[in-house]
Scaffold this motif. Structure first.
Motif, mmCIF file in Angstrom:
data_model
loop_
_atom_site.group_PDB
_atom_site.id
_atom_site.type_symbol
_atom_site.label_atom_id
_atom_site.label_comp_id
_atom_site.label_asym_id
_atom_site.label_seq_id
_atom_site.Cartn_x
_atom_site.Cartn_y
_atom_site.Cartn_z
ATOM 1 N N LEU A 239 0.849 -1.189 0.000
ATOM 2 C CA LEU A 239 0.000 0.000 0.000
ATOM 3 C C LEU A 239 0.890 1.247 0.000
ATOM 4 N N ARG A 240 0.743 2.083 -1.014
ATOM 5 C CA ARG A 240 1.597 3.275 -1.151
ATOM 6 C C ARG A 240 0.820 4.532 -0.773
ATOM 7 N N VAL A 241 1.408 5.314 0.131
ATOM 8 C CA VAL A 241 0.797 6.567 0.565
ATOM 9 C C VAL A 241 1.819 7.691 0.375
ATOM 10 N N SER A 242 1.398 8.762 -0.270
ATOM 11 C CA SER A 242 2.281 9.916 -0.431
ATOM 12 C C SER A 242 1.498 11.189 -0.134
ATOM 13 N N ILE A 243 2.197 12.177 0.425
ATOM 14 C CA ILE A 243 1.627 13.486 0.695
ATOM 15 C C ILE A 243 2.483 14.508 -0.036
ATOM 16 N N ALA A 306 6.184 13.535 13.793
ATOM 17 C CA ALA A 306 5.812 12.353 14.579
ATOM 18 C C ALA A 306 6.236 11.077 13.882
ATOM 19 N N VAL A 307 6.077 11.005 12.557
ATOM 20 C CA VAL A 307 6.497 9.828 11.790
ATOM 21 C C VAL A 307 8.011 9.711 11.800
ATOM 22 N N ARG A 308 8.686 10.861 11.692
ATOM 23 C CA ARG A 308 10.157 10.834 11.705
ATOM 24 C C ARG A 308 10.680 10.233 13.005
ATOM 25 N N GLN A 309 10.021 10.552 14.108
ATOM 26 C CA GLN A 309 10.481 10.074 15.401
ATOM 27 C C GLN A 309 10.089 8.614 15.648
ATOM 28 N N SER A 310 8.871 8.231 15.275
ATOM 29 C CA SER A 310 8.384 6.881 15.592
ATOM 30 C C SER A 310 8.765 5.850 14.538
ATOM 31 N N LYS A 311 9.042 6.307 13.315
ATOM 32 C CA LYS A 311 9.406 5.439 12.191
ATOM 33 C C LYS A 311 8.230 4.608 11.680
ATOM 34 N N VAL A 312 7.096 4.664 12.312
ATOM 35 C CA VAL A 312 5.909 3.942 11.870
ATOM 36 C C VAL A 312 4.681 4.830 12.062
ATOM 37 N N TYR A 313 3.576 4.448 11.439
ATOM 38 C CA TYR A 313 2.313 5.150 11.616
ATOM 39 C C TYR A 313 1.181 4.184 11.287
ATOM 40 N N TYR A 314 -0.043 4.584 11.594
ATOM 41 C CA TYR A 314 -1.214 3.773 11.300
ATOM 42 C C TYR A 314 -2.127 4.535 10.331
ATOM 43 N N ILE A 315 -2.691 3.804 9.369
ATOM 44 C CA ILE A 315 -3.759 4.348 8.536
ATOM 45 C C ILE A 315 -5.072 3.909 9.161
ATOM 46 N N LEU A 330 -13.156 5.114 13.255
ATOM 47 C CA LEU A 330 -13.685 3.762 13.375
ATOM 48 C C LEU A 330 -12.699 2.929 14.173
ATOM 49 N N GLY A 331 -13.099 2.476 15.338
ATOM 50 C CA GLY A 331 -12.195 1.724 16.199
ATOM 51 C C GLY A 331 -11.827 0.367 15.627
ATOM 52 N N ALA A 332 -10.625 -0.102 15.968
ATOM 53 C CA ALA A 332 -10.122 -1.443 15.618
ATOM 54 C C ALA A 332 -9.981 -1.655 14.120
ATOM 55 N N ILE A 333 -10.013 -0.579 13.325
ATOM 56 C CA ILE A 333 -9.783 -0.713 11.884
ATOM 57 C C ILE A 333 -8.564 0.135 11.548
ATOM 58 N N GLU A 334 -7.413 -0.501 11.425
ATOM 59 C CA GLU A 334 -6.180 0.238 11.186
ATOM 60 C C GLU A 334 -5.161 -0.654 10.500
ATOM 61 N N ILE A 335 -4.259 -0.039 9.750
ATOM 62 C CA ILE A 335 -3.170 -0.732 9.050
ATOM 63 C C ILE A 335 -1.865 -0.083 9.491
ATOM 64 N N ARG A 336 -0.942 -0.889 9.994
ATOM 65 C CA ARG A 336 0.356 -0.369 10.461
ATOM 66 C C ARG A 336 1.343 -0.342 9.293
ATOM 67 N N LYS A 337 2.045 0.797 9.124
ATOM 68 C CA LYS A 337 2.980 0.940 8.018
ATOM 69 C C LYS A 337 4.266 1.644 8.453
ATOM 70 N N SER A 338 5.303 1.439 7.647
ATOM 71 C CA SER A 338 6.579 2.126 7.877
ATOM 72 C C SER A 338 6.883 3.138 6.779
ATOM 73 N N TRP A 339 6.423 2.864 5.561
ATOM 74 C CA TRP A 339 6.760 3.727 4.431
ATOM 75 C C TRP A 339 5.683 4.781 4.199
ATOM 76 N N ILE A 340 6.116 6.000 3.958
ATOM 77 C CA ILE A 340 5.249 7.081 3.495
ATOM 78 C C ILE A 340 6.145 8.073 2.769
ATOM 79 N N TYR A 341 5.635 8.696 1.724
ATOM 80 C CA TYR A 341 6.422 9.614 0.914
ATOM 81 C C TYR A 341 5.947 11.044 1.165
#
Length: 369
Positions: A239-243, A306-315, A330-341
């Motif tokens: 899954l690719r996410v970019s901002i 926050a991402v720079r410090q934690s190295k991970v984030y959730y979608i 929406l609770g309990a619906i999340e995807i853990r990721k390391s990559w973001i652009y």
């Protein structure tokens, strides 16, 4: 270099985060030694005659394997961060390892990243992240690293058989178009993605990137499909996410959030399932949300740091209220990721995965729903 009939020699490179972390490393070294592996750590030494820097250089040079234990403190000292005069051992080992990797042309056969907690995966030194990591969280994790060190694979490669002669199929006249990716157009049209929001995680949890939808049922279905396809952690980073920040002709000031597929990962998976040749095409559907926050809005800068410090984030998914004044996560619906652009429009070229973002300003907007 391992000599015939000689035990494998292992050096464990780590940082003294706390007493629990040191005890874990000591237990691992003791267990390896009990199982016939010549494991070495600094806790076995009181004060080497040649001094710590030369002792570390010698251990790394003579080891058949260097187990690099990822942790936040180790990562910071590997990069040389921190106060002067503090954590010199970790900084010195980081410098030695970096030089060895450079001189070996990134051939990392003997350097093995390990972690004791899954959440520490983001603290593995960058040169070792593309390679197999080992989570030492129990007997199964220990057996995996032990098999690697002692060259005892769990699956034995069978002997090569005799080639079969097959009939030659007709040559196809045109290529095949492969269409895939994380976006189900019909479902996303129904879900109506209309906002992006940022949230802090609870306690020490990683930051959260939220996609705000209008339709609850469709939004839940999107994330359920993602979890079934990618898992809760998206370890393959499909899954690719970019901002993308910067001015886009025809768009109001702000930034664009682009969600699609990581092309290289998708191509590898398609190649394993079927034969792709130069006549074939791969197409991926993606979606874009253009955000127009007020000037100096703290949301995106906070999330980037926050991402720079934690190295991970959730979608995560959220539901917009009817008046769009609030969002319900929406609770309990999340995807853990390391990559973001995090990008700027100025760095996007003609064949860039995010080039589609540059044309959104030319799209005629429909009435707000």
């Amino acid at each position: 270099m391992l000599k015939a009939d000689a035990p494998e020699r292992v050096f464990i490179s780590y940082s003294h985060d706390d007493e629990v972390h040191k005890a874990r490393v000591l237990d691992l070294a003791n267990r390896l030694r009990e199982d016939g592996v010549d494991a070495v750590i600094d806790q076995y030494e009181e004060s080497p005659e040649q001094g710590w820097p030369r002792w570390m250089e010698h251990q790394i040079r003579e080891a058949d394997f260097v187990l690099v234990v990822g942790s936040k403190l180790y990562h910071d000292r590997f990069l040389g961060d921190g106060k002067d005069g503090v954590g010199l051992g970790g900084k010195w080992e980081g410098g030695i390892l970096t030089q060895h990797l450079y001189e070996s042309d990134m051939k990392t056969k003997g350097y093995v990243p390990i972690i004791f907690e899954e959440e520490d995966v983001g603290f593995i030194p960058m040169p070792l992240r593309p390679f197999t990591r080992y989570l030492i969280d129990g007997e199964a994790g220990y057996e995996k690293i032990y098999r690697r060190i002692t060259n005892q694979p769990k699956s034995v490669k069978p002997q090569l058989g005799q080639r079969r002669e097959l009939s030659t199929p007709e040559v196809k006249s045109g290529g095949t178009i492969y269409i895939g990716g994380p976006i189900d157009p019909e479902l996303w049209d129904k879900a109506k993605w209309r906002a992006t929001f940022f949230m802090a995680g609870e306690g020490s949890s990683a930051p959260r990137l939220g996609l705000g939808f209008r339709n609850r049922e469709a939004a839940e279905k999107i994330f359920q499909n993602w979890k079934e396809r990618y898992g809760e952690n998206d370890e393959d980073e499909e899954l690719r996410v970019s901002i993308i920040e910067g001015e886009i002709e025809g768009e109001e000031a702000g930034y664009s959030v682009h969600v699609g597929s990581e092309w290289k990962t998708t191509y590898k998976k398609l190649s394993r399932k079927s034969r792709m040749d130069e006549a074939d095409l791969m197409m991926s559907i993606s979606r874009i949300d253009r955000m127009n926050p007020p000037a100096n809005s703290p949301g995106l800068p906070w999330f980037k740091e926050a991402v720079r410090q934690s190295k991970v984030y959730y979608i995560v998914a959220g539901i917009l209220s009817e008046d769009r004044a609030s969002i319900e996560e929406l609770g309990a619906i999340e995807i853990r990721k390391s990559w973001i652009y995090f990008r700027n429009v100025d760095e996007i070229g003609k064949h860039d995965p995010d080039v589609i973002v540059l044309g959104t300003g030319a799209v005629e907007r429909g009435a707000a729903d």
